[in-house]
Motif scaffolding. Sequence first.
Motif, PDB file in Angstrom:
ATOM      1  N   LEU A 144       0.555  -1.250   0.294  1.00 11.80           N
ATOM      2  CA  LEU A 144       0.160   0.328   0.018  1.00 11.80           C
ATOM      3  C   LEU A 144       0.522   0.892  -0.144  1.00 11.80           C
ATOM      4  CD1 LEU A 144      -2.736   1.233   0.082  1.00 11.80           C
ATOM      5  CD2 LEU A 144      -2.733   1.399   2.648  1.00 11.80           C
ATOM      6  N   PHE A 145       1.748   1.290   1.142  1.00 14.67           N
ATOM      7  CA  PHE A 145       3.029   1.876   0.871  1.00 14.67           C
ATOM      8  C   PHE A 145       3.538   2.731  -0.119  1.00 14.67           C
ATOM      9  CE2 PHE A 145       2.890   2.195   5.671  1.00 14.67           C
ATOM     10  CZ  PHE A 145       2.343   3.704   5.870  1.00 14.67           C
ATOM     11  N   GLY A 146       3.533   1.340  -1.092  1.00 16.04           N
ATOM     12  CA  GLY A 146       3.803   1.790  -2.624  1.00 16.04           C
ATOM     13  C   GLY A 146       3.582   2.304  -3.413  1.00 16.04           C
ATOM     14  N   ALA A 147       2.072   1.542  -3.277  1.00 18.27           N
ATOM     15  CA  ALA A 147       1.346   2.247  -4.550  1.00 18.27           C
ATOM     16  C   ALA A 147       0.313   3.152  -4.271  1.00 18.27           C
ATOM     17  CB  ALA A 147      -0.312   1.171  -4.304  1.00 18.27           C
ATOM     18  N   LEU A 148       1.316   4.082  -3.237  1.00 18.43           N
ATOM     19  CA  LEU A 148       0.183   5.402  -2.838  1.00 18.43           C
ATOM     20  C   LEU A 148       1.442   6.207  -3.454  1.00 18.43           C
ATOM     21  CD1 LEU A 148      -1.384   4.832   0.848  1.00 18.43           C
ATOM     22  CD2 LEU A 148      -2.087   5.620  -1.361  1.00 18.43           C
ATOM     23  N   LEU A 149       2.623   5.873  -3.601  1.00 17.21           N
ATOM     24  CA  LEU A 149       3.468   6.393  -3.671  1.00 17.21           C
ATOM     25  C   LEU A 149       3.622   6.434  -6.148  1.00 17.21           C
ATOM     26  CD1 LEU A 149       7.008   5.626  -1.819  1.00 17.21           C
ATOM     27  CD2 LEU A 149       5.598   7.389  -1.846  1.00 17.21           C
ATOM     28  N   VAL A 150       2.823   5.639  -6.766  1.00 13.16           N
ATOM     29  CA  VAL A 150       2.992   5.010  -8.006  1.00 13.16           C
ATOM     30  C   VAL A 150       1.466   5.324  -8.942  1.00 13.16           C
ATOM     31  CG1 VAL A 150       5.026   3.989  -7.621  1.00 13.16           C
ATOM     32  CG2 VAL A 150       2.915   3.195  -7.558  1.00 13.16           C
ATOM     33  N   GLU A 151       0.521   5.293  -8.061  1.00 17.96           N
ATOM     34  CA  GLU A 151      -0.380   4.991  -8.161  1.00 17.96           C
ATOM     35  C   GLU A 151      -1.766   6.743  -7.689  1.00 17.96           C
ATOM     36  OE1 GLU A 151      -1.477   0.787  -8.803  1.00 17.96           O
ATOM     37  OE2 GLU A 151      -1.746   1.176  -7.667  1.00 17.96           O
ATOM     38  N   PRO A 152      -2.183   7.223  -8.294  1.00 21.55           N
ATOM     39  CA  PRO A 152      -3.113   8.412  -8.281  1.00 21.55           C
ATOM     40  C   PRO A 152      -4.262   7.855  -7.536  1.00 21.55           C
ATOM     41  CG  PRO A 152      -3.513   8.077 -10.251  1.00 21.55           C
ATOM     42  CD  PRO A 152      -2.381   7.116  -9.824  1.00 21.55           C
ATOM     43  N   ILE A 153      -5.014   8.375  -6.293  1.00 18.98           N
ATOM     44  CA  ILE A 153      -6.172   7.526  -5.790  1.00 18.98           C
ATOM     45  C   ILE A 153      -7.154   8.541  -6.011  1.00 18.98           C
ATOM     46  CG2 ILE A 153      -6.939   8.256  -3.503  1.00 18.98           C
ATOM     47  CD1 ILE A 153      -4.680   8.621  -2.144  1.00 18.98           C
ATOM     48  N   ASP A 154      -8.189   7.475  -6.505  1.00 17.52           N
ATOM     49  CA  ASP A 154      -9.040   8.294  -7.289  1.00 17.52           C
ATOM     50  C   ASP A 154     -10.646   7.588  -6.289  1.00 17.52           C
ATOM     51  OD1 ASP A 154     -11.734   8.907  -8.995  1.00 17.52           O
ATOM     52  OD2 ASP A 154     -10.590   7.724 -10.226  1.00 17.52           O
ATOM     53  N   LEU A 155     -11.558   8.872  -5.783  1.00 20.84           N
ATOM     54  CA  LEU A 155     -12.390   8.335  -4.887  1.00 20.84           C
ATOM     55  C   LEU A 155     -13.555   7.443  -5.476  1.00 20.84           C
ATOM     56  CD1 LEU A 155     -11.781  10.999  -2.148  1.00 20.84           C
ATOM     57  CD2 LEU A 155     -10.728   9.202  -1.904  1.00 20.84           C
ATOM     58  N   HIS A 156     -13.354   8.111  -6.478  1.00 21.92           N
ATOM     59  CA  HIS A 156     -14.819   7.881  -7.089  1.00 21.92           C
ATOM     60  C   HIS A 156     -14.965   6.373  -7.417  1.00 21.92           C
ATOM     61  CE1 HIS A 156     -14.531  12.389  -8.073  1.00 21.92           C
ATOM     62  NE2 HIS A 156     -16.117  12.335  -8.430  1.00 21.92           N
ATOM     63  N   ILE A 157     -14.026   5.995  -7.738  1.00 20.13           N
ATOM     64  CA  ILE A 157     -13.644   4.663  -7.602  1.00 20.13           C
ATOM     65  C   ILE A 157     -13.928   3.575  -6.396  1.00 20.13           C
ATOM     66  CG2 ILE A 157     -11.500   2.441  -8.600  1.00 20.13           C
ATOM     67  CD1 ILE A 157     -11.267   4.346 -10.526  1.00 20.13           C
ATOM     68  N   TRP A 158     -13.069   4.032  -5.451  1.00 21.01           N
ATOM     69  CA  TRP A 158     -13.665   3.373  -3.513  1.00 21.01           C
ATOM     70  C   TRP A 158     -14.859   3.381  -3.070  1.00 21.01           C
ATOM     71  CZ3 TRP A 158      -9.833   0.157  -2.805  1.00 21.01           C
ATOM     72  CH2 TRP A 158      -8.363   0.417  -3.738  1.00 21.01           C
ATOM     73  N   MET A 159     -15.524   4.745  -3.678  1.00 22.12           N
ATOM     74  CA  MET A 159     -16.902   5.077  -3.158  1.00 22.12           C
ATOM     75  C   MET A 159     -17.607   4.165  -3.634  1.00 22.12           C
ATOM     76  SD  MET A 159     -16.226   6.584  -0.672  1.00 22.12           S
ATOM     77  CE  MET A 159     -17.241   7.566   0.090  1.00 22.12           C
ATOM     78  N   ASN A 160     -17.344   3.024  -5.060  1.00 17.20           N
ATOM     79  CA  ASN A 160     -18.406   2.928  -5.842  1.00 17.20           C
ATOM     80  C   ASN A 160     -19.382   1.839  -5.032  1.00 17.20           C
ATOM     81  OD1 ASN A 160     -20.116   0.687  -7.825  1.00 17.20           O
ATOM     82  ND2 ASN A 160     -18.802   3.150  -8.691  1.00 17.20           N
TER      83      ASN A 160
END
Length: 305
Positions: A195-211
């Motif tokens: 997760l720490f590595g992913a947060l460095l290279v992948e943007p967070i899109d709340l629309h995806i996670w809140m669907n």
Amino acid sequence: MNIRVVSAITVLCLVWGSLWGLIKFSLHIFPPFQFISVRLIIAALTLLIVQRLLNRSILPEKGDWGKLLISSLMLCVGFYATQTFAMQFVDSGLSAVLVFTMPIFIGVLAHYILKERLNAQKIVGLFFGVLGLVSILWTQLHDIHMNLTLLGELGLIFVGFMWAATTIYIKKNFATYDKVKLTIWQMLIGGIIILFGALLVEPIDLHIWMNPWNDSILFYVSIIGTGAAFALWNWIVTQVDTFVASISIMSIPILSLFFGYVFWDEPLTLNIMIGAVFICIGIILSSFKLKTKQKVQTISLDHQH
């Protein structure tokens, strides 16, 4: 086997057989490494709740943390993270077949590390496994050049190897350890690191996670497909011989090919079918009559997704 055990094995094979397609589908929705890290963390928390309800120990001993970290990196980075990357370029059913070469790799590694003799039967099984891989990769071998599909397929074969290597490491260092507690901390430690590595290279899109639809898929894959399925597998191996249990779920890669073809429109070519048959023959030959020595498979199959 009684009807409860047969029913449990059937449910487990259907869940794990269908899971590969859902994982492949999820990789088109979620950022891949955020997805695998959240999945591992949710699965670990699910098993932690189960462990707590059973009133079993949760926290490792002080001297266990180093070995847990190593096994977690092997499992979660070498297996899960690499699998997630590779599956972006390979169909779900074929992914399952390539990853399930693991028992064949175990035969070789156990010979050199655990001193479990690589007899003629295992060598024949290894030969069939290699034939299966050659059959699956046949079209690429005609004109070898690096592309994303070939990279993904080679990555998934490496995943099978890492699954086997992790199994051998667990066999040497955690033979008598509570396997549920082991899996909780492997997944939790590895999930947090990824997760720490992913947060460095992948943007967070709340629309995806809140669907809600996306979340339902995530929770099914995490809770049912990983946490609950693992608990079910643990129950199965307490009810029947380890060898019988291990062989009974060898239908999973075949089911994955079937589900991929029927539900996800994945091609099922002749060379893939022949390769899958050869690999399954190789796995069965590698496992046959190894009821005591192949307890290693019990540990390894706990971590298949």
